[in-house]
Design a protein around this motif. Structure first.
Motif, PDB file in Angstrom:
ATOM      1  N   ALA A 203      71.412  33.579 -15.711  1.00 56.67           N
ATOM      2  CA  ALA A 203      72.587  34.303 -16.189  1.00 56.67           C
ATOM      3  C   ALA A 203      72.970  33.974 -17.633  1.00 56.67           C
ATOM      4  O   ALA A 203      73.456  34.860 -18.346  1.00 56.67           O
ATOM      5  CB  ALA A 203      73.771  34.043 -15.255  1.00 56.67           C
ATOM      6  N   PRO A 204      72.798  32.732 -18.112  1.00 56.80           N
ATOM      7  CA  PRO A 204      73.089  32.489 -19.531  1.00 56.80           C
ATOM      8  C   PRO A 204      72.300  33.404 -20.464  1.00 56.80           C
ATOM      9  O   PRO A 204      72.797  33.770 -21.537  1.00 56.80           O
ATOM     10  CB  PRO A 204      72.683  31.022 -19.723  1.00 56.80           C
ATOM     11  CG  PRO A 204      72.897  30.408 -18.386  1.00 56.80           C
ATOM     12  CD  PRO A 204      72.485  31.470 -17.411  1.00 56.80           C
ATOM     13  N   ALA A 205      71.102  33.789 -20.060  1.00 51.73           N
ATOM     14  CA  ALA A 205      70.310  34.710 -20.876  1.00 51.73           C
ATOM     15  C   ALA A 205      70.985  36.079 -20.935  1.00 51.73           C
ATOM     16  O   ALA A 205      70.946  36.761 -21.964  1.00 51.73           O
ATOM     17  CB  ALA A 205      68.899  34.832 -20.318  1.00 51.73           C
ATOM     18  N   LEU A 206      71.612  36.501 -19.823  1.00 49.95           N
ATOM     19  CA  LEU A 206      72.331  37.774 -19.830  1.00 49.95           C
ATOM     20  C   LEU A 206      73.504  37.726 -20.803  1.00 49.95           C
ATOM     21  O   LEU A 206      73.779  38.701 -21.516  1.00 49.95           O
ATOM     22  CB  LEU A 206      72.828  38.102 -18.425  1.00 49.95           C
ATOM     23  CG  LEU A 206      71.771  38.327 -17.348  1.00 49.95           C
ATOM     24  CD1 LEU A 206      72.439  38.613 -16.008  1.00 49.95           C
ATOM     25  CD2 LEU A 206      70.836  39.451 -17.729  1.00 49.95           C
ATOM     26  N   VAL A 207      74.185  36.597 -20.839  1.00 52.58           N
ATOM     27  CA  VAL A 207      75.289  36.435 -21.784  1.00 52.58           C
ATOM     28  C   VAL A 207      74.764  36.488 -23.214  1.00 52.58           C
ATOM     29  O   VAL A 207      75.365  37.122 -24.094  1.00 52.58           O
ATOM     30  CB  VAL A 207      76.027  35.105 -21.526  1.00 52.58           C
ATOM     31  CG1 VAL A 207      77.128  34.879 -22.565  1.00 52.58           C
ATOM     32  CG2 VAL A 207      76.630  35.089 -20.122  1.00 52.58           C
ATOM     33  N   ALA A 208      73.623  35.846 -23.451  1.00 49.61           N
ATOM     34  CA  ALA A 208      73.030  35.840 -24.791  1.00 49.61           C
ATOM     35  C   ALA A 208      72.596  37.237 -25.211  1.00 49.61           C
ATOM     36  O   ALA A 208      72.824  37.662 -26.350  1.00 49.61           O
ATOM     37  CB  ALA A 208      71.837  34.884 -24.829  1.00 49.61           C
TER      38      ALA A 208
ATOM     39  N   CYS B 217      77.227  26.738 -16.998  1.00 48.97           N
ATOM     40  CA  CYS B 217      77.931  26.383 -18.233  1.00 48.97           C
ATOM     41  C   CYS B 217      77.015  25.622 -19.183  1.00 48.97           C
ATOM     42  O   CYS B 217      77.008  25.880 -20.402  1.00 48.97           O
ATOM     43  CB  CYS B 217      79.170  25.549 -17.908  1.00 48.97           C
ATOM     44  SG  CYS B 217      80.458  26.447 -17.001  1.00 48.97           S
ATOM     45  N   LEU B 218      76.243  24.683 -18.640  1.00 48.96           N
ATOM     46  CA  LEU B 218      75.292  23.945 -19.475  1.00 48.96           C
ATOM     47  C   LEU B 218      74.249  24.898 -20.060  1.00 48.96           C
ATOM     48  O   LEU B 218      73.844  24.769 -21.222  1.00 48.96           O
ATOM     49  CB  LEU B 218      74.607  22.851 -18.654  1.00 48.96           C
ATOM     50  CG  LEU B 218      75.502  21.699 -18.182  1.00 48.96           C
ATOM     51  CD1 LEU B 218      74.707  20.752 -17.271  1.00 48.96           C
ATOM     52  CD2 LEU B 218      76.059  20.931 -19.385  1.00 48.96           C
ATOM     53  N   GLY B 219      73.826  25.863 -19.246  1.00 49.14           N
ATOM     54  CA  GLY B 219      72.845  26.835 -19.718  1.00 49.14           C
ATOM     55  C   GLY B 219      73.375  27.691 -20.853  1.00 49.14           C
ATOM     56  O   GLY B 219      72.661  27.983 -21.814  1.00 49.14           O
ATOM     57  N   VAL B 220      74.638  28.114 -20.745  1.00 47.86           N
ATOM     58  CA  VAL B 220      75.242  28.917 -21.812  1.00 47.86           C
ATOM     59  C   VAL B 220      75.322  28.124 -23.109  1.00 47.86           C
ATOM     60  O   VAL B 220      74.977  28.618 -24.192  1.00 47.86           O
ATOM     61  CB  VAL B 220      76.644  29.402 -21.394  1.00 47.86           C
ATOM     62  CG1 VAL B 220      77.375  30.028 -22.588  1.00 47.86           C
ATOM     63  CG2 VAL B 220      76.548  30.409 -20.256  1.00 47.86           C
TER      64      VAL B 220
ATOM     65  N   ALA C  12      64.263  31.084 -27.823  1.00 45.59           N
ATOM     66  CA  ALA C  12      65.494  30.410 -27.399  1.00 45.59           C
ATOM     67  C   ALA C  12      65.864  30.738 -25.961  1.00 45.59           C
ATOM     68  O   ALA C  12      66.219  29.842 -25.179  1.00 45.59           O
ATOM     69  CB  ALA C  12      66.639  30.787 -28.336  1.00 45.59           C
ATOM     70  N   ILE C  13      65.781  31.998 -25.590  1.00 42.73           N
ATOM     71  CA  ILE C  13      66.194  32.404 -24.249  1.00 42.73           C
ATOM     72  C   ILE C  13      65.268  31.817 -23.195  1.00 42.73           C
ATOM     73  O   ILE C  13      65.718  31.296 -22.167  1.00 42.73           O
ATOM     74  CB  ILE C  13      66.251  33.937 -24.153  1.00 42.73           C
ATOM     75  CG1 ILE C  13      67.396  34.480 -25.021  1.00 42.73           C
ATOM     76  CG2 ILE C  13      66.427  34.394 -22.710  1.00 42.73           C
ATOM     77  CD1 ILE C  13      67.495  35.989 -25.035  1.00 42.73           C
ATOM     78  N   LEU C  14      63.967  31.884 -23.451  1.00 37.55           N
ATOM     79  CA  LEU C  14      63.017  31.334 -22.482  1.00 37.55           C
ATOM     80  C   LEU C  14      63.164  29.825 -22.360  1.00 37.55           C
ATOM     81  O   LEU C  14      63.135  29.273 -21.255  1.00 37.55           O
ATOM     82  CB  LEU C  14      61.583  31.693 -22.893  1.00 37.55           C
ATOM     83  CG  LEU C  14      60.483  31.215 -21.947  1.00 37.55           C
ATOM     84  CD1 LEU C  14      60.646  31.848 -20.578  1.00 37.55           C
ATOM     85  CD2 LEU C  14      59.103  31.531 -22.516  1.00 37.55           C
ATOM     86  N   ILE C  15      63.329  29.146 -23.479  1.00 38.75           N
ATOM     87  CA  ILE C  15      63.515  27.692 -23.455  1.00 38.75           C
ATOM     88  C   ILE C  15      64.741  27.337 -22.626  1.00 38.75           C
ATOM     89  O   ILE C  15      64.714  26.412 -21.801  1.00 38.75           O
ATOM     90  CB  ILE C  15      63.662  27.137 -24.888  1.00 38.75           C
ATOM     91  CG1 ILE C  15      62.340  27.281 -25.652  1.00 38.75           C
ATOM     92  CG2 ILE C  15      64.089  25.660 -24.861  1.00 38.75           C
ATOM     93  CD1 ILE C  15      62.456  26.951 -27.122  1.00 38.75           C
ATOM     94  N   SER C  16      65.814  28.072 -22.824  1.00 35.94           N
ATOM     95  CA  SER C  16      67.040  27.797 -22.082  1.00 35.94           C
ATOM     96  C   SER C  16      66.837  27.991 -20.586  1.00 35.94           C
ATOM     97  O   SER C  16      67.293  27.168 -19.778  1.00 35.94           O
ATOM     98  CB  SER C  16      68.159  28.722 -22.573  1.00 35.94           C
ATOM     99  OG  SER C  16      69.288  28.626 -21.747  1.00 35.94           O
TER     100      SER C  16
END
Length: 505
Positions: A413-418, A227-230, A244-248
């Protein structure tokens, strides 16, 4: 990572024609003369000065592209490594990192040298989902990768024979966009499931097959990390932060490592990858997956019709995504000629097809051109020299496997959502007032995540498109390729009653 460009932009063969001087805006022109000696030869080979660039811009652009797409070194192993084949086998995480980095390094450098465009290649998101969740459950991993090699070879044949134009124009633009949107939703759903945010209800046979978390509500530290990652990812995307995705992924992984150290968490709660600091940060690459593919093994596992449709799904996703990416990147770089054509397009597409072959042969899934290359263009890159820089950085990453293998699914997984959001953005280009195209587009988009199948989504859209056109008296407007494809999908969907009717079962 910007929105994916429209794959229907006009393109054409330019290999046999004299390509006019590239259209470069006055703001990008460099007053500096080409460097003497060896640097001058490199400048002339890549047309660096001629395209209004310089070595500094090309190097910065190469770095920018790498850092905006380096997330694939984490995501590809997560997607492929989390799936199992028909026989319950998993691919090794460290070996997947090596294969992913190697294919990206080699093919990006080849694109720089042969295509002379600031275009980087790596394992394609969406394509790896097809390999993991469509191919592998039906056959062994070597068989699945063999189909990807076949798909890449077919792309090369299509380019060489000039059939790419016929395929490009046969499929309506709205269906191409709907395929990208559907894959985006499918990828996002995979991210929610892999992170434990969504789960199957144990033993549920009613109308609600999934639920929030493992018990109907969110619980546990790993889900909190997701959740924090998303939230971090969407915040960075909203601010249009580069990388952004890599930083996350990096920040969320650090948080996961810290939480895993201070909290009492069972290793199984994290899934396949436990976030723990490795003993060594640098390690020799593991090339164990290279060459682990079987060209014809899949034919012994599934029927010919299924194989044809699976290869077609790979080819369709790869081919049109590449067309849109190449046109979008070159357009942003100001390199399209006065007719809106990409310089040396046939050569570029041939290299992209070879990348698909290389990806399958290395068990890294099909490799394709990345729209993140626009990050390098934004830093001033205009030539293939930037691709040499990006490819070189991927080569360095070959020795950083331990760092990539500590990333848990909850951090990736947050990257997949992004990525799902970014692919979803193309839905705005579909004319929803025109039912004859909106309904097939909707079915394409909806069926993919709801049936957990990219193939099913494409098939539903194609069949619906042909049926609606026939009902409206527009059968003559349907391209023969669409007739053939829809017929194949109709057989695919009705294969069980057909087999019973023929006495096969």
């Amino acid at each position: 990572m910007p929105d994916r460009p429209d794959p229907t932009a006009p393109v054409g063969r330019t290999e046999d024609a004299v390509v006019p001087a590239p259209t470069v805006s006055p703001e990008t022109l460099s007053p500096e003369a080409p460097a003497p000696g060896r640097l001058g030869a490199v400048d002339r080979y890549f047309s660096i000065s001629a395209r209004g660039s310089d070595f500094g811009r090309e190097i910065r652009g190469g770095f920018a592209t790498f850092f905006t797409m380096a997330y694939i070194l984490v995501l590809n192993p997560i997607i492929l490594g989390s799936a199992e084949d028909k026989f319950g086998n998993h691919l090794s995480g460290p070996q997947l990192v090596t294969a992913t980095a190697l294919v990206a390094a080699v093919m990006t450098i080849v694109m720089g040298l042969g295509g002379n465009l600031p275009l980087a290649l790596a394992a394609g998101l969406g394509l790896n989902a097809v390999a993991a969740f469509q191919l592998a459950p039906l056959m062994s991993w070597p068989d699945a990768m063999g189909l990807i090699v076949i798909e890449g070879l077919l792309i090369c044949v299509l380019v060489v024979t000039g059939l790419r134009e016929a395929i490009m124009h046969a499929i309506p633009a709205a269906l191409k966009q709907a395929i990208s949107v559907g894959i985006g939703l499918f990828i996002a759903f995979i991210g929610f499931v892999d992170a434990g945010f969504v789960s199957r209800i144990p033993g549920e046979t009613g109308s609600v097959p999934v639920q929030l978390g493992a018990t109907g509500h969110l619980s546990g530290w790993p889900v909190l990390v997701f959740c924090l990652g998303v939230l971090l990812t969407v915040a960075l995307l909203a601010r249009k932060a580069k990388g952004a995705i890599l930083i996350s992924i990096v920040v969320t992984t650090v948080v996961a490592v810290v939480i895993n150290e201070i909290a009492d968490i069972a290793p199984a709660a994290w899934g396949l990858t436990v976030p723990a600091v490795p003993d060594d940060l640098v390690a020799a690459p593991d090339f164990g997956l290279l060459g682990s593919f079987s060209l014809f093994g899949a034919f012994q596992q599934v029927g010919v019709v299924t194989i044809v449709l699976l290869v077609f799904t790979l080819l369709l996703s790869d081919f049109f995504d590449t067309m849109g990416t190449v046109v979008g990147v070159t357009h942003e770089a100001g390199l399209l000629d006065e007719d809106g054509k990409v310089p040396h397009l046939g050569r570029v597409l041939l290299i992209d097809g070879a990348a698909a072959v290389a990806g399958g042969a290395a068990s890294a899934s099909s490799a394709t051109s990345y729209v993140e290359s626009t990050a390098g263009v934004g830093e001033g890159a205009r030539t293939g020299f930037a691709s040499l820089v990006t490819g070189g950085l991927f080569a360095v990453a070959l020795f950083l496997t331990p760092l990539a293998t500590i990333v848990p699914a909850q951090a990736a997984a947050p990257a997949l959502v992004a990525v799902g959001f970014l692919l979803m953005a193309q839905v705005r280009n579909i004319d929803w007032e025109k039912y004859e195209i909106a309904i097939p587009a909707f079915l394409t988009i909806a069926v993919m995540p709801f049936t957990y199948s990219i193939t099913n989504g494409i098939g539903a859209g194609f069949v619906a498109y042909v049926v609606i056109r026939v009902v409206l008296g527009k059968a003559r407007e349907i391209h023969w390729l669409l007739w053939g494809t829809a017929a194949l999908f109709a057989v695919y969907f009705a294969i069980d009653p057909i087999e019973q009717l023929l006495g096969v079962k």
